[in-house]
Design an enzyme around this catalytic site. Structure first.
Site, short mmCIF file in Angstrom:
data_model
loop_
_atom_site.label_atom_id
_atom_site.label_comp_id
_atom_site.label_asym_id
_atom_site.label_seq_id
_atom_site.Cartn_x
_atom_site.Cartn_y
_atom_site.Cartn_z
N VAL B 112 0.85 -1.19 0.00
CA VAL B 112 0.00 0.00 0.00
C VAL B 112 0.89 1.24 0.00
CG1 VAL B 112 -1.79 1.29 1.24
CG2 VAL B 112 -1.80 -1.22 1.28
N VAL B 114 0.95 5.58 -1.04
CA VAL B 114 0.32 6.83 -1.50
C VAL B 114 1.43 7.88 -1.61
CG1 VAL B 114 -1.31 8.68 -0.94
CG2 VAL B 114 -1.90 6.30 -0.39
N GLY B 122 -7.22 12.26 2.89
CA GLY B 122 -8.28 11.24 2.84
C GLY B 122 -8.17 10.30 1.65
N LEU B 123 -7.15 10.51 0.82
CA LEU B 123 -7.06 9.69 -0.40
C LEU B 123 -6.62 8.26 -0.11
CD1 LEU B 123 -5.60 12.32 -2.88
CD2 LEU B 123 -7.91 11.35 -2.87
N GLY B 124 -5.68 8.09 0.84
CA GLY B 124 -5.27 6.74 1.22
C GLY B 124 -6.44 5.97 1.79
N LYS B 125 -7.23 6.65 2.62
CA LYS B 125 -8.43 6.05 3.20
C LYS B 125 -9.42 5.65 2.09
CE LYS B 125 -12.08 6.90 6.56
NZ LYS B 125 -12.62 7.81 7.59
N ASP B 148 3.09 -1.79 9.21
CA ASP B 148 4.22 -1.19 9.93
C ASP B 148 3.66 -0.38 11.10
OD1 ASP B 148 6.39 -2.15 8.41
OD2 ASP B 148 6.01 -0.67 6.85
N GLN B 150 3.92 2.57 12.21
CA GLN B 150 3.43 3.95 12.01
C GLN B 150 2.11 4.03 11.25
OE1 GLN B 150 6.07 2.56 10.63
NE2 GLN B 150 6.37 3.18 8.51
N TYR B 155 -4.90 2.03 9.72
CA TYR B 155 -5.73 0.86 9.39
C TYR B 155 -6.81 0.63 10.44
CZ TYR B 155 -2.49 -0.17 5.62
OH TYR B 155 -1.75 -0.09 4.48
#
Lengths: 175, 175
Positions: B112, B114, B122-125, B148, B150, B155
Site C-alpha cells: 500500500v 500513497v 483522505g485519499l489513502g483512506k 508497519d 506507524q 488501518y
C-alpha cells in the site's frame, strides 16, 4: 516427483534433522519399527477428496465451510500440502495446509491442520518444514501466517517471528 | 466498468460518506473547487507501467525490487488497485495497493503506497475503502494485512483490528 525415505526414531517421532534437506514434491517417512510397515507421505497434489478433508477438519473441531468455497480456495491457493498415513496399501489424510501467494515475494499459510491422533510426534513440524521448503524452492522469501494463541510457540520453534520490527497482523471482518 | 463522480469538500479532502457506497471497478472523484478540473480516479486495471510504479515507490523511499518480480507479483495478485490524478488529460499514478487471495475466504493486502504529496487528504483512506469494497463484492470476508507500526492507527480507523482473539501475525524469513 522426488521421493525421500526417512526412518522414524525408535520413539516413533521424526528428528528435526530427518526433514532438514527435503526439497521435493513428496516426502515419504517410513516407520519400520513395527511389523506392518507404515509410511507418512507428504504431497503437493491438490486433487484432494473434499469430504476426506472435511472429516479431518471435523476431527479438530473446525466449523464446517461450504465445500464449493473450499474447492475454490484450494484451486486458487499457490501451494497445497497434504500429509497421509499409508498402511497396507490404504492412505488416510492426516494433515493439510495451503498457502496463497503472489508467486514472487510473499506467501501466507492458511488452514494448517493435523489429525489430533497424530499430533505431538513431530509430524506437524515436518509438514510445515515441507511447506516452507516448497515455498523457498520457488524463491518466496517472505512467508507469513496468522497463528492462534495456542500455536504461536509451535510456529516460533519453526523459525516464525511475532511482530518483527513492530509489524502487526491486522484483520478486517464485515460488520 | 462503473463510474462514480463525487465532489471534494471545500477543504479539498474526501468525506468518509463520499466513498461509502462505491462498489465498482473505477471511482472518480472530481475536484471542482479549483478552476482547472482535477479528477482522482481509482482503478482495478492491472496494466500499470512498472517504471511509473517504481517512481511512486521511490517517492516513499521503498527499497527497489526487480521489475521482473514486481510484474510477476502483479500478474498473480487477486486484486490490483491504483489511484491516479487526472489533470488536463494527463494522468499520474499517486497510489497503489494489491491483494493476494484464495478467491474464496481470505485476502491479504500488500504494497500500500500513497504519494507523500497527496497524503493527509483522505485519499489513502478512500483507496483502502475502494480496495475493501472490491474484495467484499466478491464475498471475501477475511481481509488481512501486515502493518508497519506507524500505519497501525491508519488501518485501525478503517476498521482493521490488531491481534483479534490473540491471533498473531508471524513471519518467516530465510536465515
Amino acid at each position: 516427483m522426488v521421493f525421500w525415505k526417512k526412518l522414524f526414531t525408535s520413539a516413533g517421532s521424526i528428528t528435526p534433522d530427518a526433514v532438514s534437506d527435503l526439497d521435493g514434491e513428496v516426502l515419504t517417512v517410513t516407520n519400520n519399527t513395527t511389523t506392518s510397515e507404515t509410511e507418512i507421505v507428504f504431497s503437493t497434489d491438490r486433487d484432494i477428496d473434499l469430504y476426506e478433508l472435511e472429516d479431518l477438519c471435523d476431527r479438530v473441531g473446525w466449523a464446517r465451510r461450504p465445500l464449493r468455497k473450499v474447492k475454490k480456495a484450494i484451486q486458487h491457493s499457490f501451494l497445497v500440502v497434504s500429509m497421509w498415513e499409508v498402511k497396507a496399501g490404504r492412505r488416510v489424510l492426516i494433515g493439510f495446509a495451503r498457502a496463497t501467494s503472489d508467486h514472487a515475494f510473499n506467501a501466507t499459510i492458511w488452514d494448517v491442520v493435523v489429525d489430533p491422533k497424530y499430533q505431538n510426534r513431530g509430524l506437524g513440524k515436518a509438514m510445515m518444514q515441507f511447506t516452507i521448503q516448497n515455498l523457498r524452492n520457488v524463491d518466496i522469501s517472505n512467508i507469513t501466517l496468522f497463528a492462534d494463541p495456542q500455536v504461536v510457540e509451535f510456529y516460533r520453534r519453526l523459525g516464525f517471528m511475532v511482530d518483527p520490527e513492530g509489524i502487526k497482523g491486522m484483520f478486517w471482518y464485515p460488520s
